[in-house]
Write an enzyme that holds these catalytic residues in place. Structure first.
Site, mmCIF file in Angstrom:
data_model
loop_
_atom_site.group_PDB
_atom_site.id
_atom_site.type_symbol
_atom_site.label_atom_id
_atom_site.label_comp_id
_atom_site.label_asym_id
_atom_site.label_seq_id
_atom_site.Cartn_x
_atom_site.Cartn_y
_atom_site.Cartn_z
ATOM 1 N N TYR A 146 0.848 -1.206 0.000
ATOM 2 C CA TYR A 146 0.000 0.000 0.000
ATOM 3 C C TYR A 146 0.875 1.245 0.000
ATOM 4 C CZ TYR A 146 -2.844 3.764 1.868
ATOM 5 O OH TYR A 146 -3.457 4.974 2.052
HETATM 6 O O1 LIG Z 1 -2.087 7.036 7.871
HETATM 7 C C1 LIG Z 1 -2.205 6.366 6.874
HETATM 8 O O2 LIG Z 1 -1.596 6.657 5.880
HETATM 9 C C2 LIG Z 1 -3.044 5.129 6.856
HETATM 10 O O3 LIG Z 1 -3.849 5.106 8.012
HETATM 11 C C3 LIG Z 1 -4.580 3.946 8.189
HETATM 12 O O4 LIG Z 1 -3.695 2.878 8.427
HETATM 13 P P1 LIG Z 1 -3.348 2.533 9.936
HETATM 14 O O5 LIG Z 1 -2.642 3.654 10.584
HETATM 15 O O6 LIG Z 1 -2.650 1.218 9.910
HETATM 16 O O7 LIG Z 1 -4.802 2.459 10.615
HETATM 17 P P2 LIG Z 1 -5.588 1.248 11.289
HETATM 18 O O8 LIG Z 1 -5.702 0.116 10.358
HETATM 19 O O9 LIG Z 1 -6.839 1.811 11.818
HETATM 20 O O10 LIG Z 1 -4.620 0.822 12.481
HETATM 21 C C4 LIG Z 1 -4.360 1.715 13.549
HETATM 22 C C5 LIG Z 1 -3.499 1.049 14.572
HETATM 23 O O11 LIG Z 1 -4.235 -0.013 15.176
HETATM 24 C C6 LIG Z 1 -3.488 -1.209 15.104
HETATM 25 N N1 LIG Z 1 -4.417 -2.337 14.974
HETATM 26 C C7 LIG Z 1 -5.143 -2.493 13.849
HETATM 27 C C8 LIG Z 1 -6.036 -3.516 13.731
HETATM 28 C C9 LIG Z 1 -6.187 -4.429 14.769
HETATM 29 O O12 LIG Z 1 -6.972 -5.403 14.719
HETATM 30 N N2 LIG Z 1 -5.440 -4.247 15.893
HETATM 31 C C10 LIG Z 1 -4.562 -3.220 16.027
HETATM 32 O O13 LIG Z 1 -3.913 -3.094 17.066
HETATM 33 C C11 LIG Z 1 -2.551 -1.060 13.943
HETATM 34 O O14 LIG Z 1 -1.412 -1.874 14.122
HETATM 35 C C12 LIG Z 1 -2.245 0.424 14.014
HETATM 36 O O15 LIG Z 1 -1.184 0.650 14.894
HETATM 37 C C13 LIG Z 1 -5.451 3.641 6.976
HETATM 38 O O16 LIG Z 1 -6.057 2.391 7.086
HETATM 39 C C14 LIG Z 1 -4.674 3.750 5.684
HETATM 40 O O17 LIG Z 1 -5.553 3.627 4.611
HETATM 41 C C15 LIG Z 1 -3.984 5.081 5.698
HETATM 42 O O18 LIG Z 1 -3.351 5.357 4.549
#
Ligand SMILES: O=C(O)[C@H]1O[C@H](OP(=O)(O)OP(=O)(O)OC[C@H]2O[C@@H](n3ccc(=O)[nH]c3=O)[C@H](O)[C@@H]2O)[C@H](O)[C@@H](O)[C@@H]1O
Length: 446
Positions: free
Chosen positions: A243
């Site tokens: 991504y």
């Molecule tokens: O900032 C960005 O550029 C990205 O932000 C998000 O990605 P992410 O930060 O990974 O957001 P989440 O999927 O909501 O995860 C947030 C946090 O929760 C954690 N997480 C996620 C899912 C889960 O089941 N458990 C968990 O602890 C992840 O490791 C992460 O640290 C979006 O999903 C992307 O599309 C975007 O581009």
């Protein structure tokens, strides 16, 4: 006639040997000529047959496309023009791609409410529940914004849209989002974030006038960087997920179109955007759903038991950054597919500047939902995640006047309020009543 020619060439009366030989040669030549010309005629016939078959096929294809397509026709064009109509002095006509997406819906509404013309485009794919996208579309349509159902890879549709409306701006938010899903479906990232982006830029470069483009990049381009906060000048050559790699590629691709064709480009690196009408695949959203249903949530933890952290950014702040980017975008300089002078190229971080750990996020949700979460804490799998993000927003502050004002506590309160109003909640059954799209989308829910 044939008989006459034959008689002339091959007289039936035998003559001398020499003549006889000449006749034999002539006869062989004739046979050969006759069979070559027959073959030639057959070949011509077959070519004609193939050509007519192919043109018939393309006629069938184009007419079925014409009759089945969800776009095209005079009525459709009228709707598009009406949606694109500018209702304020000096207003814009904006094509918003990914308009039925989370950020796309909010930006489209904000533009429409201040009097800009907005036409949405969205492919309504099933990466997450399409009924939520349909509900967002209904919300937009209740405000007079048409959302065309189509893919940014459809060059004919894009050409048609630019033919019908001389868009001043394109807000390009259509993308395959999600960091971890790239492991499951890598091709969808290439399809939307690379091929789709190029198709869109091709349409923009050929449009007359060329629009100015503002598009969504991602904080994930900072990849494995450890220097915080992340600044636009930092290296972005170590993505941790496909991504992130496709978003980084998007930054290079948009630079090329800026350089060659004079397209005005602004790339926005969004930092984990959240809020009402959000994406169900994101942690804050799926945690809320699971907590309310009494199901466990999985909380990832980094190496050495370090909590993961994100610079969670509230949707209204992101919308302000998007709108300010459109307002400060200079015009593209090209025309007729050719550059006429240097054009603006910008990249900004749009974050909140105050990272919060994932366990702290869960704590806020528990308070707002008044339900204790069942947590499974596991080590972060190596599937694309980065341990933390933190935006330096000084460039956006200086050039866009961007100032985020909503902290995670306040933003999640608004999200939970929307979530409960949209899905409903029956505490006794600890289940979700209703469902996505089960209620009429209303502007108040925003
Ligand atoms: O900032 C960005 O550029 C990205 O932000 C998000 O990605 P992410 O930060 O990974 O957001 P989440 O999927 O909501 O995860 C947030 C946090 O929760 C954690 N997480 C996620 C899912 C889960 O089941 N458990 C968990 O602890 C992840 O490791 C992460 O640290 C979006 O999903 C992307 O599309 C975007 O581009």
């Amino acid at each position: 006639m044939m008989r006459l020619m034959e008689d002339e060439l091959f007289p039936s009366t035998p003559g001398k040997v020499k003549i006889e030989r000449t006749h034999t040669i002539n006869r062989q030549f004739h046979r050969c000529f006759a069979s070559t010309s027959t073959m030639f005629l057959w070949a011509l016939f077959l070519i004609a047959l193939t050509a007519s078959y192919l043109s018939f096929q393309s006629f069938v294809d184009s007419s079925s496309r014409y009759f089945n397509a969800s776009w095209g026709g005079m009525h459709w064009e009228k709707q598009i023009r009406s949606s694109a109509t500018v209702r304020r002095p000096g207003g814009f006509s904006v094509l918003v791609t990914g308009a039925a997406g989370f950020v796309g819906t909010h930006v489209s509404l904000a533009l429409r409410k201040r009097g800009d013309g907005v036409v949405g485009l969205d492919n309504f794919n099933s990466y997450y529940d399409p009924s939520l996208k349909k509900a967002r579309k209904a919300l937009l349509e209740s405000h007079g914004v048409v959302v065309v159902e189509g893919d940014i890879n459809d060059a004919r549709l894009l050409a048609k849209l630019f033919d019908v409306v001389p868009f001043s701006h394109v807000m390009h938010l259509a993308a395959q989002a999600g960091v971890r899903y790239a492991i499951e479906n890598p091709a969808s990232y290439v399809h939307s974030n690379i091929a789709g982006l190029v198709t869109l830029l091709e349409a923009c470069k050929s449009a007359d006038p060329q629009p100015a483009i503002v598009w969504a990049s991602s904080s994930s381009v900072y990849g494995l960087n450890e220097k915080v906060p992340f600044s636009e000048a930092d290296r972005t050559d170590r993505p941790a997920s496909l991504y992130a790699a496709t978003k980084k590629a998007g930054e290079e691709i948009t630079h090329t179109y800026n350089h060659i064709y004079g397209l005005s480009i602004t790339g926005l690196r969004f930092f984990t955007v959240y809020g009402p009408w959000g994406r169900p695949d994101m942690a804050y959203f799926s945690f809320t759903r699971n907590i309310l249903q009494g199901k466990p949530i999985t909380v990832y933890r980094g190496k050495n038991r370090v909590d993961l952290a994100r610079d969670f950014t509230y949707i209204d702040d992101i919308v302000k950054g998007c709108v300010a980017s459109l307002d400060t975008a200079e015009k593209s300089t090209g025309s007729g597919g050719r550059k006429r002078g240097p054009a603006q190229y910008r990249i900004f971080n749009l974050g909140n500047t105050s990272p919060v750990t994932v366990p702290a996020l869960v704590g806020i949700l528990e308070r707002h939902l008044k339900v204790k979460a069942k947590k499974n804490v596991v080590e972060m799998p190596g599937n694309g995640d980065v341990p933390f993000t933190h935006a330096n927003i000084s460039s956006a502050r200086a050039e866009l006047g961007y100032r985020p004002t909503t902290n995670l506590e306040a933003g999640l309160r608004k999200f939970v309020k929307w979530y409960l109003s949209y899905y409903g909640y029956n505490p006794r059954s600890s289940g979700i009543a209703g469902g996505a799209g089960s209620r009429t989308a209303s502007a108040k829910s925003l």
